[in-house]
Write an enzyme that holds these catalytic residues in place. Structure first.
Site, PDB file in Angstrom:
ATOM      1  N   CYS A  46       1.718   2.038  12.513  1.00 42.84           N
ATOM      2  CA  CYS A  46       2.910   2.741  12.036  1.00 42.84           C
ATOM      3  C   CYS A  46       3.419   3.702  13.097  1.00 42.84           C
ATOM      4  CB  CYS A  46       2.604   3.495  10.753  1.00 42.84           C
ATOM      5  SG  CYS A  46       2.176   2.393   9.410  1.00 42.84           S
TER       6      CYS A  46
ATOM      7  N   GLY B 224       0.811  -1.212   0.000  1.00 43.93           N
ATOM      8  CA  GLY B 224       0.000   0.000   0.000  1.00 43.93           C
ATOM      9  C   GLY B 224       0.845   1.263   0.000  1.00 43.93           C
TER      10      GLY B 224
ATOM     11  N   THR C  14      11.431  -7.520 -11.353  1.00 37.65           N
ATOM     12  CA  THR C  14      10.807  -8.846 -11.438  1.00 37.65           C
ATOM     13  C   THR C  14       9.688  -8.961 -10.412  1.00 37.65           C
ATOM     14  OG1 THR C  14      12.879  -9.803 -12.183  1.00 37.65           O
ATOM     15  CG2 THR C  14      11.259 -11.336 -11.284  1.00 37.65           C
TER      16      THR C  14
ATOM     17  N   HIS D  77      -1.839  -7.871   2.763  1.00 39.75           N
ATOM     18  CA  HIS D  77      -1.693  -8.455   4.100  1.00 39.75           C
ATOM     19  C   HIS D  77      -2.805  -8.073   5.062  1.00 39.75           C
ATOM     20  CE1 HIS D  77       0.025  -5.048   6.538  1.00 39.75           C
ATOM     21  NE2 HIS D  77       0.293  -4.586   5.335  1.00 39.75           N
TER      22      HIS D  77
END
Lengths: 380, 75
Positions: free
Chosen positions: A322, A70, A236, A200
């Site tokens: 956070c 995100g 990748t 997640h």
């Protein structure tokens, strides 16, 4: 017994997701950009995920760009929007309760010379579309309002905000990391130009997310590299994680949200019964099924709160994850009118489809026992 | 019965082959799928990727800067 009620921070990966990822990593490890049979096999896993995720949003699969999560998707949207909006568009509007991965890129744009307007929510935790309308200027490039707040769970009226942005030719972005698969998302009906989701929070792996970019919108890439993800996200792809994300989205069902909402309401009914001094924040707002923001009547101290709960086996957050570790009051809680002291006494209880009634009852008992210790003392 | 169609214009390799194969998985054996694909590498890479999975290419028609490739699902 550990009581995990921090699902807004992250969720337990579904066993079926883990099994799929292990199978891909063992047997389907080709680079999904390679045209040989191993590459095509890996590309099938990635494209299946892209189709599944697009279907959840009523989007076209080619509008889905996979990212590392995100935070990266929000950074792509915010930092790329002024260039995408066109010349002389140097004004950004965000809500005053955005996640740091929206707020801080907006502050960077401001430091680089853009004008920034923060629109505050009401005490109910909701951004009034009229407040956004008032803030719009001819130079506005982008409005970004999260779909559901990560601390209060308040679901924002993004369809109304999106409609007024579209009418004024302003790009509209929403961070839907908390709400994806839990409440309705439709990029067309909600007039979204950009939408952030991640894996997640929905029982998928960490380290993968996506940005929906409306067809026709040209966004610059953050990284320079190969042509993966239409050149917007070179590097990748983590094909097993992307496939896990896609399966997690496929496994989410609306019935699960109803069950989670019932447990959320049970939690509050039980806790408020035991702790009459506790208050439920944003009680009048439409709220996400899995998040409760509760201001406790007493805590043993802001820094000691989470440790004291953790010692009782209860894992949850005070403020956003956070900001965990800091004891500064949450900006989002202050934005809805809580004082510093009230914000520091606030816990976020967040459930998932794996949460059980037994866990809820045990957690209520532990939280009430801790916060009840202050009975007779003044609230701090 | 008209063939199923999928437009893979602009979809890079090998994601285009992956999507065509997924669509073929949903069809009955012997059914045909019309695939619109860009000229160049996509038109060159797609047919062998489908043949490798046992499907048969039964038509290739150029349409300007694109190709219409018809694949028949393996029985």
């Amino acid at each position: 017994m550990l009581l995990y009620l921090d699902n807004a921070a992250t969720t337990r990966p579904d066993n079926r997701v883990l099994a799929l990822m292990a199978e891909i990593d063992r047997h389907c490890y080709g680079n999904d950009s390679a045209v040989h049979v191993m590459g095509v096999a890996a590309a099938k896993r990635v494209e299946r995920a892209r189709l599944a995720i697009a279907a959840c949003l009523a989007a076209d699969p080619d509008e889905i760009i996979f990212t590392s999560g995100g935070t990266e998707a929000n950074n792509m949207a915010l930092s790329g929007a002024p260039a995408a909006a066109g010349p002389r568009k140097n004004h950004i509007i965000i809500s005053a309760m955005e996640h740091a991965s929206v707020n801080n890129p907006a502050l960077r744009l401001k430091a680089a010379g853009a004008a920034l307007t923060l629109v505050k929510p009401g005490r109910n935790g909701i951004i009034d579309p009229a407040g956004i309308k008032k803030a719009l200027r001819p130079a506005t490039a982008l409005v970004s309002v999260m779909h559901a707040n990560n601390e209060t769970g308040a679901v924002q009226p993004i369809a109304e905000i999106g409609a007024l942005c579209r009418a004024r030719g302003v790009l509209f972005h929403s961070d839907a990391c908390q709400s994806f698969t839990k409440t309705g998302l439709d990029v067309k009906e909600q007039h979204l130009d950009l939408l952030t989701i991640n894996s997640h929070k929905i029982h998928g792996p960490k380290g993968v997310g996506a940005l929906y970019i409306r067809k026709g919108l040209k966004l610059p890439s953050l990284l320079a590299g190969g042509g993966q993800e239409r050149g917007l996200r070179p590097g990748t792809r983590n094909s097993s994680a992307i496939a896990g994300f896609g399966l997690a989205a496929e496994l989410a069902a609306p019935a699960q949200a109803k069950k989670v909402a019932a447990l959320r309401d049970l939690f509050w009914a039980e806790l408020s019964g035991r702790l009459p001094g506790a208050t439920l924040n944003c009680a009048a707002a439409p709220r996400l099924c899995g998040i409760l923001s509760v201001t406790l009547p007493w805590i043993p101290g802001a820094a000691a709160l989470l440790q004291a709960l953790s010692a009782r086996g209860v894992c949850l957050s005070a403020g956003s994850a956070c900001a965990a570790g800091k004891t500064t009051p949450s900006a989002a809680l202050k934005a809805i009118g809580l004082s510093d002291a009230q914000a520091l006494r606030t816990i976020r209880v967040s459930l998932s489809r794996f949460t059980t009634e037994k866990e809820i009852m045990l957690a209520v008992k532990e939280i009430a026992a801790l916060a009840g210790k202050g009975k007779g003392r003044h609230a701090r | 019965m008209p063939a199923e169609k999928i437009d893979l214009s602009g979809v890079p390799c090998p994601a285009n082959a992956a999507r065509a194969l997924m669509r073929l998985e949903g069809l009955d054996g012997g059914a045909e799928l019309e695939i619109i694909i860009d000229d160049g590498e996509p038109a060159a890479n797609l047919p062998p990727a489908l043949e490798q999975e046992g499907h048969t290419i039964v038509g290739r028609v150029r349409a300007g800067a694109k190709w219409i490739i018809t694949a028949r699902k393996s029985q």
